[in-house]
Scaffold this motif. Structure first.
Motif, PDB file in Angstrom:
ATOM      1  N   HIS A  22      30.951  78.060   4.615  1.00 45.18           N
ATOM      2  CA  HIS A  22      31.131  76.903   5.479  1.00 45.18           C
ATOM      3  C   HIS A  22      29.931  76.709   6.386  1.00 45.18           C
ATOM      4  CE1 HIS A  22      35.224  76.473   4.143  1.00 45.18           C
ATOM      5  NE2 HIS A  22      35.477  77.729   4.466  1.00 45.18           N
ATOM      6  N   TYR A  23      29.765  75.475   6.830  1.00 41.00           N
ATOM      7  CA  TYR A  23      28.723  75.183   7.801  1.00 41.00           C
ATOM      8  C   TYR A  23      29.114  75.760   9.156  1.00 41.00           C
ATOM      9  CZ  TYR A  23      26.277  72.065   4.626  1.00 41.00           C
ATOM     10  OH  TYR A  23      25.559  71.554   3.570  1.00 41.00           O
ATOM     11  N   ILE A  24      28.117  76.232   9.889  1.00 40.03           N
ATOM     12  CA  ILE A  24      28.335  76.805  11.212  1.00 40.03           C
ATOM     13  C   ILE A  24      27.986  75.731  12.244  1.00 40.03           C
ATOM     14  CG2 ILE A  24      27.752  78.705  12.770  1.00 40.03           C
ATOM     15  CD1 ILE A  24      28.941  79.530   9.985  1.00 40.03           C
ATOM     16  N   THR A  25      28.925  75.409  13.104  1.00 37.73           N
ATOM     17  CA  THR A  25      28.698  74.349  14.081  1.00 37.73           C
ATOM     18  C   THR A  25      27.800  74.838  15.216  1.00 37.73           C
ATOM     19  OG1 THR A  25      30.601  74.938  15.442  1.00 37.73           O
ATOM     20  CG2 THR A  25      30.985  73.380  13.622  1.00 37.73           C
ATOM     21  N   LYS A  26      27.225  73.878  15.919  1.00 42.63           N
ATOM     22  CA  LYS A  26      26.397  74.217  17.087  1.00 42.63           C
ATOM     23  C   LYS A  26      27.242  74.917  18.141  1.00 42.63           C
ATOM     24  CE  LYS A  26      23.463  70.247  16.390  1.00 42.63           C
ATOM     25  NZ  LYS A  26      23.954  68.890  16.269  1.00 42.63           N
ATOM     26  N   GLU A  27      28.496  74.505  18.246  1.00 33.30           N
ATOM     27  CA  GLU A  27      29.394  75.126  19.214  1.00 33.30           C
ATOM     28  C   GLU A  27      29.590  76.612  18.909  1.00 33.30           C
ATOM     29  OE1 GLU A  27      34.039  74.625  20.435  1.00 33.30           O
ATOM     30  OE2 GLU A  27      32.877  72.782  20.149  1.00 33.30           O
ATOM     31  N   GLU A  28      29.774  76.945  17.629  1.00 35.64           N
ATOM     32  CA  GLU A  28      29.918  78.346  17.229  1.00 35.64           C
ATOM     33  C   GLU A  28      28.643  79.127  17.532  1.00 35.64           C
ATOM     34  OE1 GLU A  28      32.048  79.162  13.317  1.00 35.64           O
ATOM     35  OE2 GLU A  28      31.621  77.001  13.174  1.00 35.64           O
ATOM     36  N   GLU A  42      30.737  71.672  31.411  1.00 34.00           N
ATOM     37  CA  GLU A  42      31.242  70.743  32.400  1.00 34.00           C
ATOM     38  C   GLU A  42      30.250  69.625  32.710  1.00 34.00           C
ATOM     39  OE1 GLU A  42      30.516  73.937  32.925  1.00 34.00           O
ATOM     40  OE2 GLU A  42      29.104  74.021  34.566  1.00 34.00           O
ATOM     41  N   ARG A  43      28.962  69.805  32.348  1.00 37.47           N
ATOM     42  CA  ARG A  43      27.966  68.790  32.650  1.00 37.47           C
ATOM     43  C   ARG A  43      27.340  68.159  31.405  1.00 37.47           C
ATOM     44  NH1 ARG A  43      23.598  71.071  36.310  1.00 37.47           N
ATOM     45  NH2 ARG A  43      24.249  73.087  35.602  1.00 37.47           N
ATOM     46  N   MET A  44      27.586  68.707  30.232  1.00 38.67           N
ATOM     47  CA  MET A  44      26.883  68.222  29.049  1.00 38.67           C
ATOM     48  C   MET A  44      27.836  67.912  27.909  1.00 38.67           C
ATOM     49  SD  MET A  44      23.633  70.660  28.820  1.00 38.67           S
ATOM     50  CE  MET A  44      22.524  70.865  30.170  1.00 38.67           C
ATOM     51  N   SER A  45      27.554  66.815  27.254  1.00 32.90           N
ATOM     52  CA  SER A  45      28.279  66.498  26.035  1.00 32.90           C
ATOM     53  C   SER A  45      27.445  66.996  24.859  1.00 32.90           C
ATOM     54  CB  SER A  45      28.499  64.991  25.920  1.00 32.90           C
ATOM     55  OG  SER A  45      27.280  64.352  25.654  1.00 32.90           O
ATOM     56  N   GLU A  46      27.967  66.846  23.674  1.00 28.62           N
ATOM     57  CA  GLU A  46      27.253  67.300  22.479  1.00 28.62           C
ATOM     58  C   GLU A  46      25.894  66.626  22.346  1.00 28.62           C
ATOM     59  OE1 GLU A  46      27.612  67.093  17.641  1.00 28.62           O
ATOM     60  OE2 GLU A  46      29.398  66.850  18.842  1.00 28.62           O
ATOM     61  N   HIS A  47      25.815  65.365  22.696  1.00 31.69           N
ATOM     62  CA  HIS A  47      24.607  64.605  22.422  1.00 31.69           C
ATOM     63  C   HIS A  47      23.483  64.837  23.416  1.00 31.69           C
ATOM     64  CE1 HIS A  47      26.620  62.680  19.150  1.00 31.69           C
ATOM     65  NE2 HIS A  47      27.625  62.402  19.947  1.00 31.69           N
ATOM     66  N   ASN A  48      23.797  65.340  24.605  1.00 26.13           N
ATOM     67  CA  ASN A  48      22.720  65.577  25.547  1.00 26.13           C
ATOM     68  C   ASN A  48      22.629  67.033  25.981  1.00 26.13           C
ATOM     69  OD1 ASN A  48      24.839  65.849  27.301  1.00 26.13           O
ATOM     70  ND2 ASN A  48      24.206  64.237  28.702  1.00 26.13           N
ATOM     71  N   SER A  49      23.219  67.916  25.225  1.00 27.50           N
ATOM     72  CA  SER A  49      23.192  69.330  25.538  1.00 27.50           C
ATOM     73  C   SER A  49      21.814  69.925  25.251  1.00 27.50           C
ATOM     74  CB  SER A  49      24.243  70.060  24.707  1.00 27.50           C
ATOM     75  OG  SER A  49      24.045  71.452  24.776  1.00 27.50           O
ATOM     76  N   THR A  50      21.263  70.607  26.223  1.00 28.80           N
ATOM     77  CA  THR A  50      19.971  71.272  26.042  1.00 28.80           C
ATOM     78  C   THR A  50      20.071  72.341  24.963  1.00 28.80           C
ATOM     79  OG1 THR A  50      19.407  70.868  28.347  1.00 28.80           O
ATOM     80  CG2 THR A  50      18.174  72.590  27.216  1.00 28.80           C
ATOM     81  N   ALA A  51      21.157  73.085  24.956  1.00 30.09           N
ATOM     82  CA  ALA A  51      21.335  74.141  23.950  1.00 30.09           C
ATOM     83  C   ALA A  51      21.359  73.553  22.543  1.00 30.09           C
ATOM     84  CB  ALA A  51      22.626  74.912  24.226  1.00 30.09           C
ATOM     85  N   TYR A  52      22.062  72.440  22.359  1.00 30.04           N
ATOM     86  CA  TYR A  52      22.127  71.820  21.041  1.00 30.04           C
ATOM     87  C   TYR A  52      20.742  71.315  20.623  1.00 30.04           C
ATOM     88  CZ  TYR A  52      27.263  71.844  21.001  1.00 30.04           C
ATOM     89  OH  TYR A  52      28.574  72.222  20.975  1.00 30.04           O
ATOM     90  N   HIS A  53      20.015  70.776  21.565  1.00 33.96           N
ATOM     91  CA  HIS A  53      18.656  70.304  21.285  1.00 33.96           C
ATOM     92  C   HIS A  53      17.766  71.486  20.880  1.00 33.96           C
ATOM     93  CE1 HIS A  53      15.158  67.729  21.568  1.00 33.96           C
ATOM     94  NE2 HIS A  53      14.582  68.615  22.354  1.00 33.96           N
ATOM     95  N   GLN A  54      17.888  72.606  21.552  1.00 30.50           N
ATOM     96  CA  GLN A  54      17.104  73.793  21.213  1.00 30.50           C
ATOM     97  C   GLN A  54      17.463  74.316  19.830  1.00 30.50           C
ATOM     98  OE1 GLN A  54      17.958  76.426  24.467  1.00 30.50           O
ATOM     99  NE2 GLN A  54      16.395  75.504  25.795  1.00 30.50           N
TER     100      GLN A  54
END
Length: 134
Positions: A22-28, A42-54
């Motif tokens: 299975h694909y591993i999500t960014k959240e995982e 509490e401050r970031m959604s999926e689309h503007n998350s610094t961690a997701y961008h990294q």
């Protein structure tokens, strides 16, 4: 050469590839590698998350490594995984279609701009026309 964080992400995806297809999500990834990809939900959604961008940038870095050193990491809206042969073919075909469609749109815009005198078409357009077969 990969950074330590990119190397850890690659090793993590390799370990997951042994266990699941299975694909591993960014959240995982953020949950399991929280020391490298901290999230402040509490401050970031999926689309503007610094961690997701990294994560996206680190996957690009992994895929940009020379052939033979690292396996291809396929991505889709569901997440990321180390690609097997079938996944790699689908991933590359999907990217090719996307990029080719964008190239066709760009070609049409350049041609349109050239027709009404907004810009002068150069030699690169002749070469591109040859590649596209027009």
């Amino acid at each position: 050469m990969l950074t330590e964080k990119q190397q850890k992400l690659y090793e993590y995806l390799l370990r997951k590839a042994v266990v699941t297809q299975h694909y591993i999500t960014k959240e995982e990834i953020c949950k399991d590698l929280h020391e490298y990809y901290p999230r402040y939900a509490e401050r970031m959604s999926e689309h503007n998350s610094t961690a997701y961008h990294q994560i996206r940038n680190d996957i690009k870095a992994i895929n940009n490594q020379p052939p033979g050193e690292y396996l291809l990491v396929a991505s889709c809206p569901r997440g990321y995984k180390i690609a097997d042969k079938e996944d790699a073919e689908k991933y590359i075909q999907r990217r090719f279609k996307s990029h080719f469609a964008g190239l066709k749109r760009t070609w049409a815009m350049r041609r349109k701009a050239g027709l009404d005198g907004q810009m002068v078409l150069g030699e690169e357009i002749t070469e591109l026309k040859t590649v596209l077969g027009e």
